[in-house]
Design an enzyme around this catalytic site. Structure first.
Site, PDB file in Angstrom:
ATOM      1  N   ARG A  10     -14.093  45.952   1.698  1.00 37.56           N
ATOM      2  CA  ARG A  10     -15.076  46.618   0.845  1.00 37.56           C
ATOM      3  C   ARG A  10     -15.340  47.987   1.471  1.00 37.56           C
ATOM      4  O   ARG A  10     -15.272  48.143   2.686  1.00 37.56           O
ATOM      5  CB  ARG A  10     -16.350  45.769   0.799  1.00 37.56           C
ATOM      6  CG  ARG A  10     -17.501  46.366   0.065  1.00 37.56           C
ATOM      7  CD  ARG A  10     -17.351  46.251  -1.422  1.00 37.56           C
ATOM      8  NE  ARG A  10     -18.649  46.576  -2.012  1.00 37.56           N
ATOM      9  CZ  ARG A  10     -18.814  46.981  -3.230  1.00 37.56           C
ATOM     10  NH1 ARG A  10     -17.788  47.094  -4.026  1.00 37.56           N
ATOM     11  NH2 ARG A  10     -20.002  47.262  -3.677  1.00 37.56           N
ATOM     12  N   GLY A  11     -15.664  48.949   0.663  1.00 36.81           N
ATOM     13  CA  GLY A  11     -15.877  50.313   1.138  1.00 36.81           C
ATOM     14  C   GLY A  11     -16.923  50.464   2.224  1.00 36.81           C
ATOM     15  O   GLY A  11     -16.899  51.435   2.970  1.00 36.81           O
ATOM     16  N   ASP A  12     -17.831  49.486   2.366  1.00 39.05           N
ATOM     17  CA  ASP A  12     -18.873  49.603   3.390  1.00 39.05           C
ATOM     18  C   ASP A  12     -18.317  49.525   4.813  1.00 39.05           C
ATOM     19  O   ASP A  12     -19.011  49.854   5.764  1.00 39.05           O
ATOM     20  CB  ASP A  12     -19.987  48.564   3.181  1.00 39.05           C
ATOM     21  CG  ASP A  12     -19.523  47.118   3.189  1.00 39.05           C
ATOM     22  OD1 ASP A  12     -18.304  46.863   3.093  1.00 39.05           O
ATOM     23  OD2 ASP A  12     -20.389  46.228   3.261  1.00 39.05           O
ATOM     24  N   THR A  13     -17.050  49.147   4.966  1.00 33.25           N
ATOM     25  CA  THR A  13     -16.442  49.107   6.299  1.00 33.25           C
ATOM     26  C   THR A  13     -15.432  50.232   6.504  1.00 33.25           C
ATOM     27  O   THR A  13     -14.837  50.345   7.577  1.00 33.25           O
ATOM     28  CB  THR A  13     -15.709  47.771   6.556  1.00 33.25           C
ATOM     29  OG1 THR A  13     -14.566  47.687   5.698  1.00 33.25           O
ATOM     30  CG2 THR A  13     -16.631  46.594   6.350  1.00 33.25           C
ATOM     31  N   ARG A  14     -15.227  51.049   5.507  1.00 31.25           N
ATOM     32  CA  ARG A  14     -14.150  52.050   5.513  1.00 31.25           C
ATOM     33  C   ARG A  14     -14.218  52.996   6.711  1.00 31.25           C
ATOM     34  O   ARG A  14     -13.251  53.192   7.412  1.00 31.25           O
ATOM     35  CB  ARG A  14     -14.206  52.841   4.212  1.00 31.25           C
ATOM     36  CG  ARG A  14     -13.416  54.127   4.237  1.00 31.25           C
ATOM     37  CD  ARG A  14     -11.940  53.900   4.382  1.00 31.25           C
ATOM     38  NE  ARG A  14     -11.365  54.087   3.074  1.00 31.25           N
ATOM     39  CZ  ARG A  14     -10.128  53.833   2.773  1.00 31.25           C
ATOM     40  NH1 ARG A  14      -9.313  53.346   3.653  1.00 31.25           N
ATOM     41  NH2 ARG A  14      -9.683  54.027   1.589  1.00 31.25           N
ATOM     42  N   GLY A  22     -14.062  47.338 -14.595  1.00 35.00           N
ATOM     43  CA  GLY A  22     -13.717  46.443 -15.688  1.00 35.00           C
ATOM     44  C   GLY A  22     -12.240  46.096 -15.760  1.00 35.00           C
ATOM     45  O   GLY A  22     -11.858  45.205 -16.502  1.00 35.00           O
ATOM     46  N   GLU A  52      -8.653  40.406  -5.442  1.00 36.91           N
ATOM     47  CA  GLU A  52      -7.644  40.649  -4.421  1.00 36.91           C
ATOM     48  C   GLU A  52      -7.523  39.428  -3.505  1.00 36.91           C
ATOM     49  O   GLU A  52      -6.407  39.011  -3.165  1.00 36.91           O
ATOM     50  CB  GLU A  52      -8.079  41.878  -3.620  1.00 36.91           C
ATOM     51  CG  GLU A  52      -7.032  42.522  -2.786  1.00 36.91           C
ATOM     52  CD  GLU A  52      -7.586  43.824  -2.197  1.00 36.91           C
ATOM     53  OE1 GLU A  52      -7.413  44.870  -2.841  1.00 36.91           O
ATOM     54  OE2 GLU A  52      -8.184  43.771  -1.106  1.00 36.91           O
TER      55      GLU A  52
END
Length: 166
Positions: A18-22, A50, A84
């Site tokens: 998820r982007g919060d770990t990028r 969507g 994913e």
């Protein structure tokens, strides 16, 4: 496992996150793996809201030897992360994809049992995607039961050097 010995495709490692770990763990892990000669797939493009998981992303999973799933507090909020994850586990069963769960600032039992942030995320998903919720929960449980790495607050702190053994 080096890219020259890759028997099934282009990538040694597929990173699911998820982007919060990028900007912290994910980028560092990708750089560390690449510096050690691994060919890493790191999705740079966001999926359109969507839309289901793209064929290109499915192919990247198929073309990888190992999938590292970085579970974070925000992971279950993302429909795309959950889609994913389903694809990764399907490839594990059909093609023997190696899967390494990494728990980043989240207790593995929260992932396994969908408690705390994961429980909150599924309340929202139940309203928008009720037909997918059980499959996503099953995928999270299955992935969290695999042997992995725990970089959660309950496991103590980590330093970037801790990642060198992965």
């Amino acid at each position: 496992m080096s890219s020259s010995s890759s028997k099934c495709g282009k990538y040694d490692v597929f990173l699911s996150f998820r982007g919060d770990t990028r900007r912290n763990l994910t980028d560092y892990l990708a750089r560390t793996l690449e510096n050690h000669g691994f060919n890493v797939f790191l999705d740079e493009n966001e999926l359109t809201r969507g839309e289901p998981i793209t064929p290109a992303l499915k192919q990247a999973i198929k073309d990888s030897r190992l999938a590292a799933i970085i579970f974070s507090r925000g992971y279950a909020e993302s429909r795309w992360c959950l889609e994913e994850l389903e694809e990764i586990l399907a490839r594990k069963e059909t093609m023997g994809l190696l899967v390494l769960p990494i728990f980043y600032d989240i207790d593995p039992t929260d992932v396994r049992h969908q408690t705390r942030e994961f429980e909150e995320a599924f309340r929202s998903h139940q309203l928008n995607f009720p037909y997918k919720v059980q499959a996503w929960k099953d995928a999270l449980t299955a992935a969290a039961e695999l042997a992995g790495e725990d970089f959660s607050a309950t496991a103590g702190t980590y330093s970037h050097g801790d990642l060198d053994h992965l």
